[in-house]
Design a protein around this motif. Structure first.
Motif, PDB file in Angstrom:
ATOM      1  N   ILE A 206      37.600 -19.413  22.282  1.00  0.00           N
ATOM      2  CA  ILE A 206      36.788 -18.311  21.751  1.00  0.00           C
ATOM      3  C   ILE A 206      35.416 -18.835  21.329  1.00  0.00           C
ATOM      4  CG2 ILE A 206      36.624 -16.561  19.933  1.00  0.00           C
ATOM      5  CD1 ILE A 206      39.730 -16.523  19.932  1.00  0.00           C
ATOM      6  N   GLU A 207      35.406 -20.000  20.685  1.00  0.00           N
ATOM      7  CA  GLU A 207      34.131 -20.609  20.289  1.00  0.00           C
ATOM      8  C   GLU A 207      33.245 -20.843  21.507  1.00  0.00           C
ATOM      9  OE1 GLU A 207      32.573 -24.710  18.120  1.00  0.00           O
ATOM     10  OE2 GLU A 207      34.018 -24.749  19.766  1.00  0.00           O
ATOM     11  N   GLY A 331      36.247 -21.002  28.464  1.00  0.00           N
ATOM     12  CA  GLY A 331      35.746 -19.979  27.553  1.00  0.00           C
ATOM     13  C   GLY A 331      34.275 -19.717  27.778  1.00  0.00           C
ATOM     14  N   GLY A 358      31.039 -12.760  15.697  1.00  0.00           N
ATOM     15  CA  GLY A 358      32.313 -13.301  16.138  1.00  0.00           C
ATOM     16  C   GLY A 358      32.540 -14.722  15.664  1.00  0.00           C
ATOM     17  N   LEU A 362      35.466 -16.249  13.268  1.00  0.00           N
ATOM     18  CA  LEU A 362      36.279 -17.356  13.777  1.00  0.00           C
ATOM     19  C   LEU A 362      36.276 -18.530  12.806  1.00  0.00           C
ATOM     20  CD1 LEU A 362      37.860 -18.200  16.420  1.00  0.00           C
ATOM     21  CD2 LEU A 362      35.770 -19.394  17.064  1.00  0.00           C
TER      22      LEU A 362
END
Length: 372
Positions: A206-207, A331, A358, A362
């Motif tokens: 996700i990062e 990602g 986001g 996170l």
């Protein structure tokens, strides 16, 4: 090893600033030109699964040196590319072999540095990465403005040739890490079976999607919204790397004062503020500070994640770090695709607003986990 890492990260980020020039050269949109970034990230991610086990078996320094020399081929093809499809193919080759450099360097540090000193040691390795980011984003724009985009790849080929050749001589005495129980060594599927590893890998993916998806479009936003030249856009974006360099200098002190969970929270907050300031800055005066703040935040968060990743599977650290880099750059590939669609159909600024929010969320999730 640092020089090889510098060249690999410079190669990764070189096309960020070149997107508008490539779009003009091949008569496509910036979003379509971003394929050269997308395919590099996919190849970089997928081929980790090959080089990680090879590093564990034959020695990490040998793998790094061999991959650096192979990157000469990909950059040579890029220099002579007559069409965008040829350039895309060249970037696949470059991404595939660059995959065996920086993650193997992190794994080598993991093998040779105790955990309580590892975050600081990795922060020093980050310096090579940061300088590569600075060179890739700024010098590529400068070279493109002076003599065209092709010489950027010639310079990269020379860098890989010199760094890889020197490391290959040094690596002659390097061997695989000592293993007391070969059968107990976790394989890639074994690492994925660990709940803590799955969580860390999911956060990392996700990062990569949020942070790298946004960073790839920094120069093009400056050129579209502020009429910046290629060299100016690259120079301003390079402050992202400067923020990372500041982090590498103060990482040890920050770690002692606020710990890993504090670093993660600081990283998320800095990324959010930096990206929002970058997206909605009224003029270019604010851009250097915004980029530096975002870069500082990224390395606070990312270095904490990769330090924990070195402990996912100590007996197969090369494979573990390869898996970590694999999900990071897969990602990124998803993030670049999403950002390209937003850039072509909605608003460039929305890319950075969404990424900042986001990444803040996170980082708060990660901080809670690191505090346990």
């Amino acid at each position: 090893m640092g020089a090889c890492c510098f060249a690999s990260i410079a190669s990764m980020r070189a096309c960020d600033t070149l997107l508008p020039a490539l779009a003009a050269e091949f008569s496509v949109t910036v979003g379509q030109a971003s394929r050269v970034i997308f395919v590099f990230a996919v190849a970089y991610g997928v081929f980790q699964l090959c080089f990680g086990p090879l590093g564990d078996r034959y020695g990490k320094l040998r793998v790094i040196a061999s991959c650096a020399l192979a990157c000469v081929i990909g950059n040579g093809i890029a220099f002579f590319s007559p069409t965008l499809d040829w350039l895309v193919a060249a970037r696949i080759v470059s991404g595939a072999f660059a995959a065996g450099i920086y993650p193997m360097a992190m794994a080598w540090v993991g093998d040779n540095v105790a955990y309580d000193q590892r975050q600081v040691a990795l922060a020093r390795l980050v310096s090579a990465s940061v300088l590569g980011t600075l060179a890739g984003q700024w010098l590529s724009g400068l070279i493109a403005e002076w003599v065209g985009w092709r010489p950027t790849f010639a310079v990269l080929a020379v860098l890989f040739l010199a760094a890889g050749g020197l490391l290959l001589r040094t690596a002659r005495g390097d061997g695989p890490a000592t293993r007391t129980d070969r059968q107990a060594r976790p394989a890639l599927l074994g690492i994925l079976a660990l709940p803590a590893a799955r969580w860390l890998l999911a956060v990392t993916a996700i990062e990569g999607a949020l942070a790298f998806g946004a960073v790839a479009f920094m120069p093009s936003l400056l050129q579209r919204h502020h009429a910046a030249s290629l060299s100016l856009a690259g120079g301003l974006t390079a402050f992202y790397g400067a923020g990372g360099f500041v982090y590498s200098r103060v990482a040890g002190r920050l770690l002692r004062r606020i710990g890993e969970s504090g670093l993660a929270r600081l990283g998320g907050a800095s990324l959010c503020l930096g990206f929002l300031a970058f997206a909605y800055a009224p003029n270019l005066v604010w851009i250097p500070a915004a980029c530096a703040l975002a870069g500082f935040g990224f390395y606070c968060l990312h270095n904490t994640l990769q330090t924990n990743a070195t402990q996912m599977a100590p007996a197969a650290r090369g494979a573990a770090m390869a898996l970590f880099a694999c999900v990071l750059f897969l990602g990124q590939s998803v993030g670049v695709l999403a950002a390209a669609w937003i850039a072509d159909h909605l608003s460039d600024a929305l890319i950075f607003a969404a990424a900042g929010a986001g990444l803040l969320a996170l980082s708060l999730v990660a901080a809670r986990r690191f505090r346990r």
